[in-house]
Design a protein around this motif. Sequence first.
Motif, PDB file in Angstrom:
ATOM      1  N   UNK A   1       0.828  -1.208   0.000  1.00  0.00           N
ATOM      2  CA  UNK A   1       0.000   0.000   0.000  1.00  0.00           C
ATOM      3  C   UNK A   1       0.862   1.258   0.000  1.00  0.00           C
ATOM      4  N   UNK A   2       2.008   1.203  -0.692  1.00  0.00           N
ATOM      5  CA  UNK A   2       2.880   2.366  -0.821  1.00  0.00           C
ATOM      6  C   UNK A   2       3.778   2.638   0.374  1.00  0.00           C
ATOM      7  N   UNK A   3       3.795   1.754   1.359  1.00  0.00           N
ATOM      8  CA  UNK A   3       4.623   1.933   2.557  1.00  0.00           C
ATOM      9  C   UNK A   3       5.669   0.827   2.610  1.00  0.00           C
ATOM     10  N   UNK A   4       6.908   1.211   2.907  1.00  0.00           N
ATOM     11  CA  UNK A   4       7.991   0.245   3.024  1.00  0.00           C
ATOM     12  C   UNK A   4       8.081  -0.292   4.452  1.00  0.00           C
ATOM     13  N   UNK A   5       8.214  -1.612   4.546  1.00  0.00           N
ATOM     14  CA  UNK A   5       8.464  -2.279   5.821  1.00  0.00           C
ATOM     15  C   UNK A   5       9.863  -2.878   5.721  1.00  0.00           C
ATOM     16  N   UNK A   6      10.721  -2.502   6.668  1.00  0.00           N
ATOM     17  CA  UNK A   6      12.112  -2.915   6.658  1.00  0.00           C
ATOM     18  C   UNK A   6      12.330  -3.930   7.778  1.00  0.00           C
ATOM     19  N   UNK A   7      13.018  -5.038   7.463  1.00  0.00           N
ATOM     20  CA  UNK A   7      13.241  -6.106   8.439  1.00  0.00           C
ATOM     21  C   UNK A   7      14.712  -6.514   8.391  1.00  0.00           C
TER      22      UNK A   7
END
Length: 107
Positions: free
Chosen positions: A58-64
């Motif tokens: 949804x246009x948001x980056x999740x960094x792991x």
Amino acid sequence: MAITLTEKAAQQVERYLVRRGKGVGLRLGVRTTGCSGLAYKLEYVDDLAPEDSVFECHGVKVIVDPKSLAYIDGTELDFVRDGLNEGFRFNNPNVKDECGCGESFRI
């Protein structure tokens, strides 16, 4: 391997990033703590590390980070409101047990 956000969670993260005035996304990870052993941690990211995995939803980056990914692969992050309380909810298919207060989990 994937980490996903619901539309509500993505909207909430985007609001916080706009309010902060900077940031490339949200870091989702785990730390050792609590009665069951692991707890989630969330923080906003201004710079990516070379070893980070990045998922976009949804246009948001999740960094792991690589160490956390093994514990949270397949997790969906949701944002829920329940009466006067609101917050992120983790739907992690890897969880085998949670402590009574819901603050920590075991894989």
